[in-house]
Design a protein around this motif. Sequence first.
Motif, short mmCIF file in Angstrom:
data_model
loop_
_atom_site.label_atom_id
_atom_site.label_comp_id
_atom_site.label_asym_id
_atom_site.label_seq_id
_atom_site.Cartn_x
_atom_site.Cartn_y
_atom_site.Cartn_z
N ALA A 1 -24.43 21.13 15.91
CA ALA A 1 -23.95 22.01 14.83
C ALA A 1 -24.46 21.55 13.47
CB ALA A 1 -22.42 22.07 14.85
N VAL A 2 -24.46 20.23 13.25
CA VAL A 2 -24.98 19.69 11.98
C VAL A 2 -26.47 20.00 11.86
CG1 VAL A 2 -25.40 17.58 10.63
CG2 VAL A 2 -23.21 17.88 11.82
N LEU A 3 -27.21 19.80 12.95
CA LEU A 3 -28.65 20.07 12.93
C LEU A 3 -28.93 21.56 12.72
CD1 LEU A 3 -31.39 18.72 13.08
CD2 LEU A 3 -31.27 18.81 15.57
N ASP A 4 -28.12 22.41 13.33
CA ASP A 4 -28.25 23.87 13.10
C ASP A 4 -28.12 24.20 11.62
OD1 ASP A 4 -28.58 24.35 15.80
OD2 ASP A 4 -26.52 25.00 16.14
N LEU A 5 -27.17 23.55 10.95
CA LEU A 5 -26.96 23.80 9.52
C LEU A 5 -28.15 23.34 8.69
CD1 LEU A 5 -23.17 22.92 9.15
CD2 LEU A 5 -24.22 25.19 8.94
N VAL A 6 -28.78 22.26 9.12
CA VAL A 6 -29.97 21.78 8.42
C VAL A 6 -31.07 22.84 8.51
CG1 VAL A 6 -31.86 20.10 8.46
CG2 VAL A 6 -29.49 19.32 8.71
N TRP A 7 -31.29 23.37 9.71
CA TRP A 7 -32.32 24.41 9.88
C TRP A 7 -31.97 25.65 9.04
CZ3 TRP A 7 -36.88 23.17 11.53
CH2 TRP A 7 -37.05 22.18 12.48
N GLU A 8 -30.68 25.98 9.01
CA GLU A 8 -30.24 27.13 8.20
C GLU A 8 -30.56 26.89 6.72
OE1 GLU A 8 -26.08 29.19 6.88
OE2 GLU A 8 -26.18 28.43 8.92
N GLN A 9 -30.24 25.69 6.25
CA GLN A 9 -30.52 25.34 4.85
C GLN A 9 -32.01 25.47 4.55
OE1 GLN A 9 -28.21 24.20 2.46
NE2 GLN A 9 -29.84 24.24 0.96
N LEU A 10 -32.85 25.07 5.50
CA LEU A 10 -34.30 25.13 5.29
C LEU A 10 -34.83 26.56 5.30
CD1 LEU A 10 -35.46 22.09 7.47
CD2 LEU A 10 -35.62 22.29 4.98
N SER A 11 -34.21 27.42 6.11
CA SER A 11 -34.80 28.76 6.26
C SER A 11 -34.11 29.85 5.45
CB SER A 11 -34.87 29.16 7.75
OG SER A 11 -33.60 29.05 8.33
N VAL A 12 -32.88 29.60 4.98
CA VAL A 12 -32.17 30.62 4.20
C VAL A 12 -32.09 30.16 2.75
CG1 VAL A 12 -30.00 31.88 3.92
CG2 VAL A 12 -30.79 31.26 6.22
#
Length: 196
Positions: free
Chosen positions: A52-63
């Motif tokens: 879940a933490v890693l998913d949020l990192v990817w979200e931060q990078l792409s959104v």
Amino acid sequence: MALKPLGFYQRLQQLTLPAQQAFMAALCERQLPNYALYAQTTGCGDTHALKAVLDLVWEQLSVRGASIDFARQAEKLVECEPPADDDSFGARRALDVVVSLFSLLDTLRGEAPEAVLDVSRTSRAGVRAFIELTEGEEDAQRLALLIRDHPLTDDENGFQDAVLDAVSQPLNKALLKDVRRLGKNDGVSNLGLSLE
């Protein structure tokens, strides 16, 4: 006079911060199965929280403009750490993933100029440790050669080169998706392990 090509770590340090973060996220993604295997075999840890933490990192990078409280995510990560008194090989590799993710979060919360190098070296060190464990060579010179010529070392070096090449392009959503897919590596970790 021809310029000497930059070395791997120099190229890493010259990346933009978002490109470094994407590089680190891909390496974390690839180490995740090591953590998941540890959690599955010991009942310790929380693979879901880590993902879940890693998913949020990817979200931060792409959104653009995603507003995520990474200080709070760092608190959640602490709870994912293997028990301090577990010194097993599995616990150490599980901790590698948590520590790498911490380094990545540090860059999202402020300054951590060495983080990208730390994450790269942590992944390589895990591969070295795994080869030492599985090959059991006592002679230091022979072990060094064994590690250098081992298929897992080749694979790790090739993987990190591929991710570096990918994130050296201008980042966009499609490229980030590709980098994440590269990191997932069909569910096979940097140690050649998978949950299958």
